[in-house]
Scaffold this motif. Structure first.
Motif, mmCIF file in Angstrom:
data_model
loop_
_atom_site.group_PDB
_atom_site.id
_atom_site.type_symbol
_atom_site.label_atom_id
_atom_site.label_comp_id
_atom_site.label_asym_id
_atom_site.label_seq_id
_atom_site.Cartn_x
_atom_site.Cartn_y
_atom_site.Cartn_z
ATOM 1 N N GLU A 1 13.125 7.568 -3.363
ATOM 2 C CA GLU A 1 13.941 7.967 -4.513
ATOM 3 C C GLU A 1 14.932 9.065 -4.134
ATOM 4 O O GLU A 1 16.084 9.048 -4.559
ATOM 5 C CB GLU A 1 13.060 8.448 -5.664
ATOM 6 C CG GLU A 1 12.376 7.347 -6.405
ATOM 7 C CD GLU A 1 11.496 7.864 -7.537
ATOM 8 O OE1 GLU A 1 11.450 9.093 -7.773
ATOM 9 O OE2 GLU A 1 10.862 7.034 -8.195
ATOM 10 N N GLY B 1 2.535 4.602 -1.000
ATOM 11 C CA GLY B 1 2.002 5.671 -1.834
ATOM 12 C C GLY B 1 3.074 6.385 -2.638
ATOM 13 O O GLY B 1 4.274 6.152 -2.477
ATOM 14 N N GLU B 2 2.625 7.273 -3.498
ATOM 15 C CA GLU B 2 3.542 8.031 -4.346
ATOM 16 C C GLU B 2 4.480 8.907 -3.525
ATOM 17 O O GLU B 2 5.653 9.054 -3.869
ATOM 18 C CB GLU B 2 2.764 8.887 -5.338
ATOM 19 C CG GLU B 2 2.166 8.087 -6.477
ATOM 20 C CD GLU B 2 1.529 8.981 -7.522
ATOM 21 O OE1 GLU B 2 2.102 10.035 -7.840
ATOM 22 O OE2 GLU B 2 0.448 8.610 -8.009
ATOM 23 N N ASN B 3 3.981 9.509 -2.456
ATOM 24 C CA ASN B 3 4.819 10.367 -1.627
ATOM 25 C C ASN B 3 5.956 9.561 -0.999
ATOM 26 O O ASN B 3 7.101 10.011 -0.974
ATOM 27 C CB ASN B 3 3.987 11.056 -0.548
ATOM 28 C CG ASN B 3 4.802 12.062 0.234
ATOM 29 O OD1 ASN B 3 5.425 12.946 -0.351
ATOM 30 N ND2 ASN B 3 4.813 11.925 1.552
ATOM 31 N N GLU B 4 5.632 8.377 -0.511
ATOM 32 C CA GLU B 4 6.663 7.530 0.094
ATOM 33 C C GLU B 4 7.693 7.099 -0.948
ATOM 34 O O GLU B 4 8.893 7.089 -0.677
ATOM 35 C CB GLU B 4 6.037 6.298 0.759
ATOM 36 C CG GLU B 4 5.275 6.605 2.027
ATOM 37 C CD GLU B 4 3.834 7.035 1.778
ATOM 38 O OE1 GLU B 4 3.375 7.004 0.601
ATOM 39 O OE2 GLU B 4 3.165 7.418 2.752
ATOM 40 N N LEU B 5 7.228 6.758 -2.150
ATOM 41 C CA LEU B 5 8.160 6.386 -3.219
ATOM 42 C C LEU B 5 9.073 7.555 -3.587
ATOM 43 O O LEU B 5 10.266 7.379 -3.832
ATOM 44 C CB LEU B 5 7.395 5.911 -4.461
ATOM 45 C CG LEU B 5 6.788 4.521 -4.358
ATOM 46 C CD1 LEU B 5 5.907 4.243 -5.569
ATOM 47 C CD2 LEU B 5 7.866 3.466 -4.233
ATOM 48 N N ARG B 6 8.516 8.757 -3.591
ATOM 49 C CA ARG B 6 9.310 9.955 -3.888
ATOM 50 C C ARG B 6 10.403 10.161 -2.831
ATOM 51 O O ARG B 6 11.545 10.483 -3.152
ATOM 52 C CB ARG B 6 8.392 11.190 -3.952
ATOM 53 C CG ARG B 6 9.115 12.471 -4.318
ATOM 54 C CD ARG B 6 8.166 13.667 -4.294
ATOM 55 N NE ARG B 6 7.486 13.854 -3.028
ATOM 56 C CZ ARG B 6 8.027 14.389 -1.940
ATOM 57 N NH1 ARG B 6 9.280 14.769 -1.941
ATOM 58 N NH2 ARG B 6 7.328 14.530 -0.829
ATOM 59 N N SER C 1 0.814 -1.217 0.000
ATOM 60 C CA SER C 1 0.000 0.000 0.000
ATOM 61 C C SER C 1 0.852 1.275 0.000
ATOM 62 O O SER C 1 0.361 2.346 0.310
ATOM 63 C CB SER C 1 -0.936 -0.004 1.214
ATOM 64 O OG SER C 1 -0.177 0.032 2.416
#
Length: 64
Positions: free
Chosen positions: A49, A41-46, A39
């Motif tokens: 990175e 999210g995009e913020n966590e992936l950012r 689950s």
């Protein structure tokens, strides 16, 4: 056997990582746990990175 849990990355944790200039074992375990979480999210992936980019560029030292 008790498994140690790590809070997920947030902006404050990433800021602390860059302030210290070091990616600790706990930080790496936190990132690994996040990547295994379906689950995420995009913020966590950012944020992940950003930390990985710091390692690749040599901005962060990886502690063992």
């Amino acid at each position: 056997m008790q498994t140690q849990t790590f809070p997920f990355l947030n902006e404050q944790v990433v800021e602390q990582i860059f302030t210290s200039g070091e990616l600790t074992r706990d930080d790496r375990q936190r990132i690994q746990s996040m990547l295994l979480d379906e689950s995420i999210g995009e913020n966590e992936l950012r944020l992940i990175e950003k930390v990985m980019e710091g390692v690749v560029k040599g901005t962060l030292d990886v502690l063992y």
